[in-house]
Motif scaffolding. Structure first.
Motif, PDB file in Angstrom:
ATOM      1  N   THR A  53      16.754  53.763  36.226  1.00 53.81           N
ATOM      2  CA  THR A  53      16.467  53.092  37.498  1.00 53.81           C
ATOM      3  C   THR A  53      16.076  54.140  38.551  1.00 53.81           C
ATOM      4  O   THR A  53      16.362  55.339  38.380  1.00 53.81           O
ATOM      5  CB  THR A  53      17.697  52.333  38.088  1.00 53.81           C
ATOM      6  OG1 THR A  53      18.735  53.275  38.371  1.00 53.81           O
ATOM      7  CG2 THR A  53      18.207  51.239  37.184  1.00 53.81           C
ATOM      8  N   GLY A  54      15.492  53.677  39.629  1.00 55.11           N
ATOM      9  CA  GLY A  54      15.198  54.564  40.754  1.00 55.11           C
ATOM     10  C   GLY A  54      16.482  55.062  41.401  1.00 55.11           C
ATOM     11  O   GLY A  54      16.559  56.192  41.884  1.00 55.11           O
ATOM     12  N   THR A  55      17.493  54.205  41.426  1.00 53.90           N
ATOM     13  CA  THR A  55      18.787  54.594  41.998  1.00 53.90           C
ATOM     14  C   THR A  55      19.387  55.750  41.221  1.00 53.90           C
ATOM     15  O   THR A  55      19.898  56.715  41.807  1.00 53.90           O
ATOM     16  CB  THR A  55      19.756  53.382  41.979  1.00 53.90           C
ATOM     17  OG1 THR A  55      19.102  52.254  42.538  1.00 53.90           O
ATOM     18  CG2 THR A  55      21.009  53.677  42.766  1.00 53.90           C
ATOM     19  N   THR A  79      16.383  51.179  54.828  1.00 54.18           N
ATOM     20  CA  THR A  79      16.027  51.424  53.436  1.00 54.18           C
ATOM     21  C   THR A  79      16.812  50.464  52.572  1.00 54.18           C
ATOM     22  O   THR A  79      17.743  49.789  53.048  1.00 54.18           O
ATOM     23  CB  THR A  79      16.325  52.882  53.019  1.00 54.18           C
ATOM     24  OG1 THR A  79      15.896  53.082  51.655  1.00 54.18           O
ATOM     25  CG2 THR A  79      17.813  53.201  53.110  1.00 54.18           C
ATOM     26  N   ALA A  82      20.078  50.973  47.799  1.00 55.32           N
ATOM     27  CA  ALA A  82      20.059  51.937  46.686  1.00 55.32           C
ATOM     28  C   ALA A  82      20.130  53.379  47.189  1.00 55.32           C
ATOM     29  O   ALA A  82      20.831  54.206  46.608  1.00 55.32           O
ATOM     30  CB  ALA A  82      18.793  51.746  45.854  1.00 55.32           C
ATOM     31  N   ASP A 151      12.870  59.680  48.817  1.00 57.62           N
ATOM     32  CA  ASP A 151      12.961  58.366  48.187  1.00 57.62           C
ATOM     33  C   ASP A 151      11.551  57.780  48.213  1.00 57.62           C
ATOM     34  O   ASP A 151      11.120  57.182  49.203  1.00 57.62           O
ATOM     35  CB  ASP A 151      13.950  57.462  48.918  1.00 57.62           C
ATOM     36  CG  ASP A 151      14.079  56.089  48.253  1.00 57.62           C
ATOM     37  OD1 ASP A 151      13.163  55.717  47.485  1.00 57.62           O
ATOM     38  OD2 ASP A 151      15.080  55.396  48.505  1.00 57.62           O
ATOM     39  N   ALA A 153      10.409  55.472  46.229  1.00 62.71           N
ATOM     40  CA  ALA A 153      10.428  54.226  45.443  1.00 62.71           C
ATOM     41  C   ALA A 153       9.243  53.324  45.794  1.00 62.71           C
ATOM     42  O   ALA A 153       8.734  52.597  44.941  1.00 62.71           O
ATOM     43  CB  ALA A 153      11.747  53.488  45.663  1.00 62.71           C
ATOM     44  N   HIS A 154       8.795  53.377  47.055  1.00 59.54           N
ATOM     45  CA  HIS A 154       7.663  52.535  47.478  1.00 59.54           C
ATOM     46  C   HIS A 154       6.315  53.223  47.263  1.00 59.54           C
ATOM     47  O   HIS A 154       5.289  52.611  47.493  1.00 59.54           O
ATOM     48  CB  HIS A 154       7.755  52.229  48.981  1.00 59.54           C
ATOM     49  CG  HIS A 154       8.893  51.346  49.370  1.00 59.54           C
ATOM     50  ND1 HIS A 154       8.999  50.787  50.614  1.00 59.54           N
ATOM     51  CD2 HIS A 154       9.971  50.905  48.677  1.00 59.54           C
ATOM     52  CE1 HIS A 154      10.113  50.058  50.684  1.00 59.54           C
ATOM     53  NE2 HIS A 154      10.724  50.121  49.518  1.00 59.54           N
ATOM     54  N   SER A 175      10.759  54.715  41.633  1.00 60.42           N
ATOM     55  CA  SER A 175      11.356  53.554  40.971  1.00 60.42           C
ATOM     56  C   SER A 175      10.259  52.791  40.246  1.00 60.42           C
ATOM     57  O   SER A 175       9.156  52.628  40.771  1.00 60.42           O
ATOM     58  CB  SER A 175      11.990  52.618  42.008  1.00 60.42           C
ATOM     59  OG  SER A 175      12.211  51.338  41.438  1.00 60.42           O
ATOM     60  N   ASP A 177      11.055  49.612  39.007  1.00 61.33           N
ATOM     61  CA  ASP A 177      11.655  48.287  38.799  1.00 61.33           C
ATOM     62  C   ASP A 177      10.557  47.229  38.796  1.00 61.33           C
ATOM     63  O   ASP A 177       9.389  47.529  39.057  1.00 61.33           O
ATOM     64  CB  ASP A 177      12.826  48.033  39.765  1.00 61.33           C
ATOM     65  CG  ASP A 177      12.417  47.590  41.164  1.00 61.33           C
ATOM     66  OD1 ASP A 177      11.308  47.061  41.334  1.00 61.33           O
ATOM     67  OD2 ASP A 177      13.228  47.777  42.081  1.00 61.33           O
ATOM     68  N   LYS A 180       7.788  47.049  41.712  1.00 65.62           N
ATOM     69  CA  LYS A 180       7.255  48.241  42.383  1.00 65.62           C
ATOM     70  C   LYS A 180       5.781  48.466  41.986  1.00 65.62           C
ATOM     71  O   LYS A 180       5.239  47.723  41.172  1.00 65.62           O
ATOM     72  CB  LYS A 180       8.122  49.453  42.037  1.00 65.62           C
ATOM     73  CG  LYS A 180       9.553  49.337  42.646  1.00 65.62           C
ATOM     74  CD  LYS A 180       9.579  49.734  44.097  1.00 65.62           C
ATOM     75  CE  LYS A 180      10.785  49.342  44.923  1.00 65.62           C
ATOM     76  NZ  LYS A 180      12.111  49.603  44.441  1.00 65.62           N
ATOM     77  N   TYR A 318      14.586  46.088  55.955  1.00 64.55           N
ATOM     78  CA  TYR A 318      15.808  45.779  55.250  1.00 64.55           C
ATOM     79  C   TYR A 318      16.897  45.506  56.258  1.00 64.55           C
ATOM     80  O   TYR A 318      16.784  45.911  57.410  1.00 64.55           O
ATOM     81  CB  TYR A 318      16.262  46.979  54.398  1.00 64.55           C
ATOM     82  CG  TYR A 318      15.317  47.349  53.283  1.00 64.55           C
ATOM     83  CD1 TYR A 318      15.398  46.726  52.041  1.00 64.55           C
ATOM     84  CD2 TYR A 318      14.345  48.322  53.488  1.00 64.55           C
ATOM     85  CE1 TYR A 318      14.547  47.082  51.010  1.00 64.55           C
ATOM     86  CE2 TYR A 318      13.483  48.673  52.465  1.00 64.55           C
ATOM     87  CZ  TYR A 318      13.583  48.053  51.234  1.00 64.55           C
ATOM     88  OH  TYR A 318      12.720  48.400  50.235  1.00 64.55           O
TER      89      TYR A 318
END
Ligand SMILES: *Cc1c(COP(=O)(O)O)cnc(C)c1O
Length: 371
Positions: A53-55, A79, A82, A151, A153-154, A175, A177, A180, A318
């Protein structure tokens, strides 16, 4: 129904997974190694370590950078949870920072006020796939002697001043997931030019078993080995990599252009709509993972309900992390992110959406705000 986000898996991914399933080896082997090599070639770096996972990528990056109990990590409050959970998983304390009104990215002036003797790292979040002035973040980190864990992830596939995200900087985490920019079902990756750090990440994803990755890539296992540090079971499987490899192949030709086109279209249509503020995050090189806007005048929830009634799903990216019980330790108030939170509304964006869908979304927003 227009969905907020959606995986876009084609027959090619299905065929690729089927082939792995037929091979009868589902663990971490050739497919993962090939995915890592292909990611490295695409990003323009020598070494990529894939995880589940990205986490997990963020957690292992922090651990490998020797961030540990009692250390403090500066993180923007805006954010996904995670980022914060990855910091606490490493034993460190996330220090929530305020963000910039214009684009929702980490406010370095606010971060500077939160520096203490315990501050060891900074985790910029590329919110909505924008890197802002990442060079200033690195200047800040040099000044205060901090590690930087991006981070990203995006931000898979984005470029900043012509450089691919991950090809520069300290440690960069992605990430994969389901929703994404590319997906491997679930998944993530750590990227860094720091070889010693990457070796630590490689061992830590397989329970700390030294050099087990190499053996697994040869279809073998380690039976006699040593363990010298805390490890986790965070490796990626060949089934996941089989999806990721096809997604990567489709990214430049299909997935990225569609996201870019739709976001541009939203921007064109929403410019000048009263009570709508667009974030200033539309730099070239951005491949947008989400499309958040601000609805001003206290009318966000009204617009959100109107969209819902029209069968259009929206999101709010968020809820600021410093407002969550587990992370509310210092109970400080972060005025910009708290105001942004009341205005933010994320519009549908995924590669299966069509321009006509965006038009419908904008029409409902404009109609609602007319009165
Ligand atoms: C998705 C995401 C993560 C975590 O990635 P997972 O693969 O879901 O664990 C971390 N940070 C941000 C900003 C994200 O959007």
């Amino acid at each position: 129904m227009i969905r907020l986000s959606k995986s876009f898996v084609s027959q090619a991914e299905i065929d690729s997974v089927t082939e792995v399933l037929k091979r009868g080896f589902l663990g971490m082997g050739d497919e993962v190694r090939n995915f890592e090599d292909e990611l490295a070639a695409y990003i323009g770096i020598t070494d990529v370590v894939c995880v589940n996972t990205g986490t997990a990528a963020l957690q292992l990056a922090l651990q490998a950078a020797d961030i540990r109990a009692g250390d403090e990590v500066l993180v923007p409050s805006l954010t996904y949870v995670a980022s914060f959970q990855a910091v606490t998983a490493s034993g460190a304390v996330p220090i929530a920072c305020d963000v910039r009104e214009s684009d929702g990215l980490l406010d370095l002036d606010d971060a500077e006020r939160r520096i203490t003797k315990k501050t060891r790292a900074i985790m910029p979040v590329h919110y909505a796939s924008f890197l802002g002035d990442i060079d200033s973040v690195y200047g800040f980190a040099r000044k205060h002697q901090l590690r930087v864990i991006e981070d990203a992830a995006h931000a898979f596939g984005c470029t900043h001043n012509g450089r691919r995200v991950g090809s520069f900087g300290d440690i960069v985490c992605f990430s994969f997931d389901g929703i994404k920019n590319i997906t491997s079902g679930e998944g993530g990756a750590v990227v860094s030019a720091d070889r010693a750090l990457m070796d630590k990440v490689r061992d830590a994803r397989l329970l700390g078993v030294e050099r087990d990755s190499e053996r697994r890539y040869q279809g073998e296992r380690s039976w006699e080995f040593d363990v010298t540090s805390q490890g986790w079971r965070y490796h990626m499987s060949d089934v996941m990599a089989a999806i990721g490899r096809v997604q990567l192949r489709r990214f430049e030709s299909e997935l990225a252009p569609k996201r870019i086109t739709l976001a541009h279209h939203y921007r064109d249509k929403l410019t000048g709509v009263p009570k709508i503020r667009l974030l200033t995050n539309n730099a070239s090189g951005v491949v947008p993972h989400i499309f958040p806007i601000c609805v001003l005048g206290g009318r966000r929830n009204e617009v959100r309900s109107a969209l819902e009634s029209a069968g259009i799903q929206t999101g709010i990216h968020y809820l600021p992390n410093h407002l969550l019980t587990y992370f509310s330790g210092s109970r400080q108030s972060l005025p910009v992110v708290e105001r942004l939170y009341s205005e933010l509304l994320t519009l549908p964006l995924h590669p299966r959406l069509e321009v006509a869908d965006c038009d419908k979304v904008v029409e409902v927003i404009s109609e609602t705000l007319k009165n």
